[in-house]
Design an enzyme around this catalytic site. Structure first.
Site, PDB file in Angstrom:
ATOM      1  N   GLU A 280       0.877  -1.237  -0.008  1.00  0.00           N
ATOM      2  CA  GLU A 280      -0.082   0.114   0.034  1.00  0.00           C
ATOM      3  C   GLU A 280       0.857   1.054  -0.150  1.00  0.00           C
ATOM      4  OE1 GLU A 280      -3.046  -0.432  -0.191  1.00  0.00           O
ATOM      5  OE2 GLU A 280      -3.430  -2.548   0.434  1.00  0.00           O
ATOM      6  N   CYS A 314      -2.161   8.907   2.883  1.00  0.00           N
ATOM      7  CA  CYS A 314      -2.195   8.365   1.667  1.00  0.00           C
ATOM      8  C   CYS A 314      -3.159   8.696   0.745  1.00  0.00           C
ATOM      9  CB  CYS A 314      -1.914   6.777   1.579  1.00  0.00           C
ATOM     10  SG  CYS A 314      -3.361   5.991   2.530  1.00  0.00           S
TER      11      CYS A 314
HETATM   12  P1  NAD Z   1       8.736   4.648   4.459  1.00  0.00           P
HETATM   13  O1  NAD Z   1       8.368   3.639   3.240  1.00  0.00           O
HETATM   14  O2  NAD Z   1       9.908   5.474   4.648  1.00  0.00           O
HETATM   15  O3  NAD Z   1       8.577   3.845   5.735  1.00  0.00           O
HETATM   16  C1  NAD Z   1       7.331   2.876   5.991  1.00  0.00           C
HETATM   17  C2  NAD Z   1       8.025   1.835   6.758  1.00  0.00           C
HETATM   18  O4  NAD Z   1       8.935   1.041   6.365  1.00  0.00           O
HETATM   19  C3  NAD Z   1       8.525   2.098   8.101  1.00  0.00           C
HETATM   20  O5  NAD Z   1       8.198   1.255   9.221  1.00  0.00           O
HETATM   21  C4  NAD Z   1      10.026   2.023   7.923  1.00  0.00           C
HETATM   22  O6  NAD Z   1      10.943   1.590   9.367  1.00  0.00           O
HETATM   23  C5  NAD Z   1       9.974   0.877   7.085  1.00  0.00           C
HETATM   24  N1  NAD Z   1      11.260   0.668   6.143  1.00  0.00           N
HETATM   25  C6  NAD Z   1      11.909   1.869   5.679  1.00  0.00           C
HETATM   26  N2  NAD Z   1      12.901   1.415   4.839  1.00  0.00           N
HETATM   27  C7  NAD Z   1      12.814  -0.209   5.072  1.00  0.00           C
HETATM   28  C8  NAD Z   1      13.464  -1.116   4.184  1.00  0.00           C
HETATM   29  N3  NAD Z   1      14.431  -0.925   3.291  1.00  0.00           N
HETATM   30  N4  NAD Z   1      12.999  -2.308   4.392  1.00  0.00           N
HETATM   31  C9  NAD Z   1      11.932  -2.578   5.284  1.00  0.00           C
HETATM   32  N5  NAD Z   1      11.229  -1.567   5.714  1.00  0.00           N
HETATM   33  C10 NAD Z   1      11.615  -0.225   5.617  1.00  0.00           C
HETATM   34  O7  NAD Z   1       7.573   5.684   4.343  1.00  0.00           O
HETATM   35  P2  NAD Z   1       6.798   6.718   5.233  1.00  0.00           P
HETATM   36  O8  NAD Z   1       7.532   8.114   4.685  1.00  0.00           O
HETATM   37  O9  NAD Z   1       7.161   6.360   6.621  1.00  0.00           O
HETATM   38  O10 NAD Z   1       5.416   6.892   4.906  1.00  0.00           O
HETATM   39  C11 NAD Z   1       4.994   7.685   4.177  1.00  0.00           C
HETATM   40  C12 NAD Z   1       4.607   6.940   2.948  1.00  0.00           C
HETATM   41  O11 NAD Z   1       3.605   5.946   2.963  1.00  0.00           O
HETATM   42  C13 NAD Z   1       3.580   7.867   1.904  1.00  0.00           C
HETATM   43  O12 NAD Z   1       4.420   7.696   0.559  1.00  0.00           O
HETATM   44  C14 NAD Z   1       2.427   7.470   1.831  1.00  0.00           C
HETATM   45  O13 NAD Z   1       1.605   7.733   0.751  1.00  0.00           O
HETATM   46  C15 NAD Z   1       2.571   6.110   2.081  1.00  0.00           C
HETATM   47  N6  NAD Z   1       1.234   5.348   2.625  1.00  0.00           N
HETATM   48  C16 NAD Z   1       0.577   4.686   1.918  1.00  0.00           C
HETATM   49  C17 NAD Z   1      -0.833   4.140   2.373  1.00  0.00           C
HETATM   50  C18 NAD Z   1      -1.551   3.470   1.626  1.00  0.00           C
HETATM   51  O14 NAD Z   1      -2.483   2.647   2.091  1.00  0.00           O
HETATM   52  N7  NAD Z   1      -1.246   3.238   0.352  1.00  0.00           N
HETATM   53  C19 NAD Z   1      -1.178   4.360   3.900  1.00  0.00           C
HETATM   54  C20 NAD Z   1      -0.200   5.232   4.440  1.00  0.00           C
HETATM   55  C21 NAD Z   1       1.011   5.592   3.972  1.00  0.00           C
END
Ligand code: NAD
Length: 543
Positions: A280, A314
């Site tokens: 997502e 999101c």
């Molecule tokens: P992010 O991808 O930086 O982090 C999300 C999660 O992934 C965190 O728990 C982080 O620790 C983990 N993570 C980071 N790097 C990783 C890796 N290499 N391997 C495994 N895990 C890793 O995202 P963010 O900036 O924290 O969140 C914002 C983003 O999330 C925005 O782009 C938003 O649109 C999206 N989002 C989407 C939805 C949806 O339902 N489509 C919902 C909420 C947020």
């Protein structure tokens, strides 16, 4: 159900008031929460490193908690415990699992004040946006509890030989599901995808975002209070880059919510192991305001669409396409409503929008707006940081005249910034809305709802709302939710949201005849007999 944890407020916490201990001398201490309360949450983290990281509240920068950090070995231990728990859980009846899940619905509604306090302390969002989280979990728990049999019961399917071949399809749990979640909706994003996984007979290992661990840990406690076995839900804490690979290495399925960039990394690692994943991801979500739209309703909806949780959502809108005929009237109403919003980072119900969560978020939002303004965009509302309200506060911002060379034209800002464009021709507006790589959520405002649905079908997004920002789809839990194109893979909610955590297993039982020559029939005779049977079946209309 156990009592609310000691120190839980049952009402707003004031994070500006000094706590009972001094965090500089007591590593468990917090300015805002009782140390015993924090300890009862953090003891759920599987962590033996002795290391902690401190979480600060974006409301005023004060420390909230020290979170124990997990190692790769701790991840392995979490999976070991989860596997033992899952083996027993898979034998629990669907009725019993559903009963426990339904209890979570009541617990979440009863303890919503405590949940919102933690969400606000960790994320800085307005209380009305914090309320969306217990609301979403209650809706999800009730929906899956009430529809468990519909999704999980074995199904009869037609066998190849009528009456003699009996086939049933079973739904078998995958095993242990890994869930990696973001900070923006820290309670619901940590929990909502796990509820159908549990109901389907799986265990879960979660790694919530480092900035919002307490909200996720409270979710783990509430699951236990509802009656889920403690070891069925494991929590590890640490940087995603470090803990992601060992989680994916051990998961039977991985569910990720976060940025598109990280989603691609996760997908590659899941592909290496041939495990399924749902992703997502981000969006650059459009709203179309058609010429016959109810302008006041569209302006009200646009405020919620663009500025809920300060745009850190999101499904939040970052692009608006407005019909020429109503453009000026709509912009006047939208700008007026935006300027009338009450701004502040407070724990009460007064603020219409809270703060951004971090310095990183503030930096991105500032860079996008400054870049657009420097290249000629007009700022119709907002456009500046408000450190007087909170360290990372940024005003709700409306931009006009945004062009493709500006960063915010096609890149997700993930903040309270929307670009507004005029259109003459509806087909052109749809094409512009479909431009780019994302495809998460869209909205259409029109008085003609049939036409609205026809336009919606042409928008390349996983969810489209007619005359609503995002709630019509997101809160309708029977409807699948997720992204097309670079906004994701797979779906949460509905039958899609639970079937992703099961394998189908077909069991066929054959009676009397067998699949080969019988009663002295030659192979050639058998082939002729089968050919005639196939023709007969086709004449009878059999699938
Ligand atoms: P992010 O991808 O930086 O982090 C999300 C999660 O992934 C965190 O728990 C982080 O620790 C983990 N993570 C980071 N790097 C990783 C890796 N290499 N391997 C495994 N895990 C890793 O995202 P963010 O900036 O924290 O969140 C914002 C983003 O999330 C925005 O782009 C938003 O649109 C999206 N989002 C989407 C939805 C949806 O339902 N489509 C919902 C909420 C947020």
């Amino acid at each position: 159900m156990s009592e609310a944890i000691s120190g839980a407020s049952g009402g707003p916490v004031d994070p500006t008031v000094g706590g009972p201990h001094d965090p500089e001398h007591d590593p468990r201490a917090s300015y805002a929460l009782e140390p015993e309360y924090v300890a009862r949450l953090t003891e759920r983290v599987v962590a033996t490193t002795g290391r902690t990281t401190q979480v600060h509240s974006p409301i005023n920068g004060a420390p909230v908690a020290n979170i124990p950090q997990s190692s790769t070995d701790d991840v392995a231990e979490a999976f070991r415990r989860a596997r033992v728990a899952q083996a027993a859980w898979a034998r629990v009846s669907v009725d019993e699992r559903a009963r426990i899940l339904h209890r979570l619905h009541d617990i979440v509604l009863d303890r919503q004040a405590e949940i919102m306090d933690l969400i606000q302390l960790e994320s800085g969002k307005a209380r009305k946006h914090a309320f969306d989280e217990p609301l979403h979990i209650a809706l999800t728990a009730r929906y899956y509890a009430r529809t468990a049999h519909r999704h999980l019961d074995s199904e009869r399917r037609p066998g190849v030989v009528p009456a003699l071949t009996k086939v049933e399809v079973n739904r078998v749990p995958k095993g242990v599901v890994g869930i990696i979640s973001p900070w923006n909706y820290p309670f619901t994003m940590a929990l909502c995808d796990g509820l159908p996984a549990l109901l389907a007979g799986n265990a879960v290992v979660t790694k919530p975002d480092a900035q919002t661990m307490l909200s996720a840990l409270l979710g783990a406690r509430l699951l236990e209070d509802a009656g889920f076995p403690r070891d069925l839900w494991q929590v590890v804490a640490g940087p995603g880059r470090e803990l992601g690979p060992p989680i994916i290495e051990r998961s039977d399925y991985i569910c990720f919510t976060g940025s598109t960039a990280t989603g691609k990394v996760i997908a590659k690692q899941a592909a290496e192991r041939l495990i399924g994943c749902s992703l997502e991801l981000g969006g650059k979500n459009p709203i179309l305001v058609l010429r016959d739209a109810d302008i006041e309703r569209a302006a009200e909806g646009a405020v919620r669409a663009c500025f809920s949780n300060a745009g850190q959502l999101c499904v939040s809108t970052e692009r608006m396409f407005v019909a020429d005929a109503v453009y000026d009237r709509f912009v006047e109403r939208f700008v007026a409503r935006t300027k009338a919003m009450s701004l502040g980072a407070t724990m009460d119900w007064d603020a219409d929008m809270g703060t951004l969560i971090s310095a990183d978020q503030l930096e991105t939002v500032t860079a996008h707006v400054d870049d657009a303004a420097a290249k000629g965009a007009r700022v119709l509302a907002g456009g500046r940081a408000r450190p007087d309200l909170a360290p990372y506060y940024y005003e709700p911002t409306i931009l006009e005249g945004v062009t493709p060379e500006m960063t915010c034209f096609g890149n997700e800002t993930f903040g309270p910034v929307v670009s507004i464009y005029r259109f003459h021709d509806e087909a052109d507006a749809i094409a512009r809305a479909n431009d780019g790589e994302y495809g998460l959520n869209g909205s259409v405002y029109t008085r003609d709802t049939a036409r609205g649905r026809a336009v919606a079908r042409q928008i390349k997004c996983g969810t489209v709302n007619v005359n609503e920002a995002f709630g019509a789809t997101f809160a309708s839990i029977d409807a699948p939710m997720g992204g097309m194109r670079e906004s994701g893979m797979g779906r949460r909610q509905g039958s899609e949201g639970i079937h992703r955590y099961t394998e189908t297993q077909s069991v066929g039982t054959q009676r009397l005849i067998r699949f080969g020559p019988m009663l002295g029939m030659s192979d050639e005779g058998y082939a002729k007999f089968m050919t005639a049977s196939l023709r007969l079946m086709d004449k009878l209309g059999r699938a």
